[in-house]
Design an enzyme around this catalytic site. Structure first.
Site, PDB file in Angstrom:
ATOM      1  N   HIS A 102       0.859  -1.184   0.000  1.00 43.04           N
ATOM      2  CA  HIS A 102       0.000   0.000   0.000  1.00 43.04           C
ATOM      3  C   HIS A 102       0.894   1.233   0.000  1.00 43.04           C
ATOM      4  CE1 HIS A 102      -3.622   2.259   2.035  1.00 43.04           C
ATOM      5  NE2 HIS A 102      -3.151   2.884   0.970  1.00 43.04           N
TER       6      HIS A 102
ATOM      7  N   HIS B 225      -8.110  -8.138   5.387  1.00 49.24           N
ATOM      8  CA  HIS B 225      -8.028  -7.186   6.495  1.00 49.24           C
ATOM      9  C   HIS B 225      -8.268  -7.895   7.824  1.00 49.24           C
ATOM     10  CE1 HIS B 225      -7.382  -2.974   7.554  1.00 49.24           C
ATOM     11  NE2 HIS B 225      -8.131  -3.219   8.609  1.00 49.24           N
TER      12      HIS B 225
ATOM     13  N   GLU C  39      -1.849  -1.275  -3.696  1.00 48.15           N
ATOM     14  CA  GLU C  39      -2.983  -0.586  -3.083  1.00 48.15           C
ATOM     15  C   GLU C  39      -2.732   0.913  -3.098  1.00 48.15           C
ATOM     16  OE1 GLU C  39      -4.439  -3.997   0.130  1.00 48.15           O
ATOM     17  OE2 GLU C  39      -3.393  -2.199   0.839  1.00 48.15           O
TER      18      GLU C  39
END
Length: 235
Positions: free
Chosen positions: A42, A188, A69
């Protein structure tokens, strides 16, 4: 079921002391050797862990797919077009949050997301959207001019406080995504315990796992932890 290993927090540890180690690229190589099917990072707007050079180095060096991400900003989309990862995952982002707190608001973003998907497809980059297991949100996928390639279901609420009701919401969401002809991933907050449950859900083809694996790696080593997660998912 595929395993995507997120190595953001290797960079968090590096940046805590401003050193050149531990190297996220080395972590990616170890994870791949242990069975990771793809690597996820990310690139946040504040660069709190992964940096631009990490992304370029990973794309150039790793032998598997790279999933990047990013937030839905012009800066990040331009970086994605330069890096050309296998896929990008559009996630909501707030500077003050410790980690991504929820899924995208498809209801209010479907027009913007449509143009992003078209833009990325023109650069041969697949697009994933990070969405809560909420059918009211998922229904708006049908309003997108161009479909995303992947939907990643946000599993954080379930993983923080597991219940059969929450697991059923994820199951229903995966089924809905599959009916739209879109590949479904989940991620997640997933641990070994949650992964066992997720592998029983039809239509989820991959899990993205990061913080838990890096945390466990402190005690047991990254290679061992990734290998154990792959075995957990296989069983």
């Amino acid at each position: 079921m595929k395993l995507g290993v997120n190595i953001d927090h290797v960079a968090t540890l590096r940046n805590a002391r401003g050193t050149s180690y531990p190297d996220p690229l080395k972590a990616a190589e170890i994870a791949i050797d242990a069975g990771a099917d793809f690597i996820t990072v990310h690139l946040r707007e504040d660069r709190r862990h992964i940096r631009d050079e990490d992304v370029f180095n990973l794309k150039k060096s790793i032998s598997t797919e790279l999933n990047l991400e990013i937030a839905a900003t012009e800066e990040m989309l331009e970086i994605a077009k330069k890096v050309k990862p296998y896929s990008i995952s559009i996630v909501p982002e707030k500077r003050e949050e410790l980690t991504t707190e929820g899924g995208l608001d498809i209801v209010n973003m479907h027009s913007k997301l449509s143009s992003i998907i078209e833009e990325m497809h023109s650069s041969s980059i697949k697009v994933s959207l990070f969405i809560d297991p909420n059918i009211d949100q998922l229904k708006y996928l049908e309003k997108l001019g161009t479909k995303p390639d992947i939907i990643e279901i946000h599993t954080g609420d379930y993983c923080d406080n597991p219940s059969e009701k929450k697991l059923q919401l994820i199951t229903n969401a995966a089924e809905y995504v599959n009916k739209l002809g879109i590949e479904c991933h989940a991620g997640h907050g997933i641990t070994y315990k949650h992964a066992k449950k997720m592998t029983r859900i039809p239509h989820i083809s991959a899990l993205n796992i990061g913080h838990y694996l890096i945390s466990e790696a402190v005690f047991y080593g990254l290679h061992s932890v990734v290998k154990t997660m792959k075995m957990t998912m296989s069983n």
